[in-house]
Write a protein that holds these residues in place. Sequence first.
Motif, short mmCIF file in Angstrom:
data_model
loop_
_atom_site.label_atom_id
_atom_site.label_comp_id
_atom_site.label_asym_id
_atom_site.label_seq_id
_atom_site.Cartn_x
_atom_site.Cartn_y
_atom_site.Cartn_z
N THR A 112 12.03 42.51 13.04
CA THR A 112 12.78 42.44 13.82
C THR A 112 12.30 41.55 15.08
N LYS A 113 13.41 40.41 15.46
CA LYS A 113 13.30 39.36 16.16
C LYS A 113 11.67 38.39 16.10
N VAL A 114 11.49 38.15 14.90
CA VAL A 114 10.09 37.41 14.51
C VAL A 114 10.54 35.98 14.62
N ALA A 115 10.02 35.28 15.87
CA ALA A 115 10.04 33.90 16.11
C ALA A 115 9.20 33.02 15.44
N ILE A 116 9.98 32.22 14.73
CA ILE A 116 9.06 31.12 13.77
C ILE A 116 9.23 29.75 14.44
N PRO A 117 8.23 29.24 14.97
CA PRO A 117 8.23 27.95 15.67
C PRO A 117 8.93 27.00 14.77
N LEU A 119 11.91 26.83 13.62
CA LEU A 119 13.00 27.35 12.64
C LEU A 119 14.00 28.64 13.25
N GLY A 120 13.38 29.29 14.40
CA GLY A 120 14.37 30.18 15.18
C GLY A 120 13.63 31.81 14.98
N THR A 121 14.71 32.85 15.26
CA THR A 121 14.14 33.95 15.23
C THR A 121 14.95 34.82 14.10
N PHE A 122 13.96 35.61 13.34
CA PHE A 122 14.65 36.14 12.12
C PHE A 122 14.61 37.67 12.02
N SER A 123 15.47 38.49 11.78
CA SER A 123 15.40 39.88 11.61
C SER A 123 15.86 40.21 10.12
N GLY A 135 20.55 44.65 1.92
CA GLY A 135 20.13 44.67 3.29
C GLY A 135 20.98 43.88 4.09
N THR A 136 20.54 43.78 5.33
CA THR A 136 21.31 42.78 6.29
C THR A 136 20.11 41.90 6.82
N TRP A 137 20.63 40.57 7.52
CA TRP A 137 19.86 39.73 7.92
C TRP A 137 20.39 39.13 9.20
N ARG A 138 19.70 38.31 9.83
CA ARG A 138 20.07 37.65 11.00
C ARG A 138 18.92 36.70 11.26
N HIS A 139 19.58 35.38 11.57
CA HIS A 139 18.92 34.22 11.99
C HIS A 139 19.46 33.55 13.03
N GLY A 140 18.76 33.92 14.27
CA GLY A 140 19.43 33.53 15.39
C GLY A 140 20.69 34.24 15.80
N GLU A 141 21.70 33.80 15.99
CA GLU A 141 23.01 34.42 16.11
C GLU A 141 23.78 34.52 14.73
N VAL A 142 23.50 33.94 13.50
CA VAL A 142 24.11 33.86 12.26
C VAL A 142 23.83 35.42 11.48
N ILE A 143 24.43 35.96 11.04
CA ILE A 143 24.28 37.27 10.43
C ILE A 143 24.92 37.37 9.03
N GLY A 144 24.30 38.26 8.18
CA GLY A 144 25.13 38.27 7.07
C GLY A 144 24.39 39.54 6.40
N ASN A 145 24.89 39.66 4.80
CA ASN A 145 24.23 40.76 3.91
C ASN A 145 23.84 40.13 2.71
N MET A 146 22.94 41.06 2.14
CA MET A 146 22.48 40.62 0.94
C MET A 146 21.93 41.66 -0.15
#
Length: 158
Positions: A112-117, A119-123, A135-146
């Motif tokens: 949940t909202k793990v900030a990686i210097p 690269l951005g924030t990942f969930s 599952g679902t993923w989020r990289h900043g404002e970009v989202i998707g499914n896997m």
Amino acid sequence: MIPKIACLSVLSVAIFASFALQAADEAPTGEELNPHEAQFQKMLKGAELIGNFSVIKDGQESEPKKDTYKIVDLKKMPNGFWLFTFQYGDKPAIPMPLPVKWADDTPMISLTKVAIPGLGTFSCRVLFHEGQYAGTWRHGEVIGNMWGVVKSPKAKEQ
């Protein structure tokens, strides 16, 4: 761009590496795993995740893109974390401690909202069940499914 767990580069994982390696020394042995944890480790250790991911933009989901990566090793760590050693393509394998939550017998990687210097924030929320993952993923404002299948070493032998 590979925006999900597999996208984490060697550089980004280096942030976690010292913690991961130190915590691995304190990790319980396989004998201390409960039956669900032992099954989870057996399914994923040495397995390939073969599947697809999509990107959702403006409410529209992209065509699925193929995705494959290997879990070279998997060890339970203290406090609900597991040390995953991922290999993506021909890149070097990288250890990464990830929190795993349980819903009865179903494990889920939960970031949940793990900030990686740099690269951005990942969930993400990625469930594993009977040789499949989704599952679902989020990289900043970009989202998707896997989604896909877990090809365990035992399945490869058969």
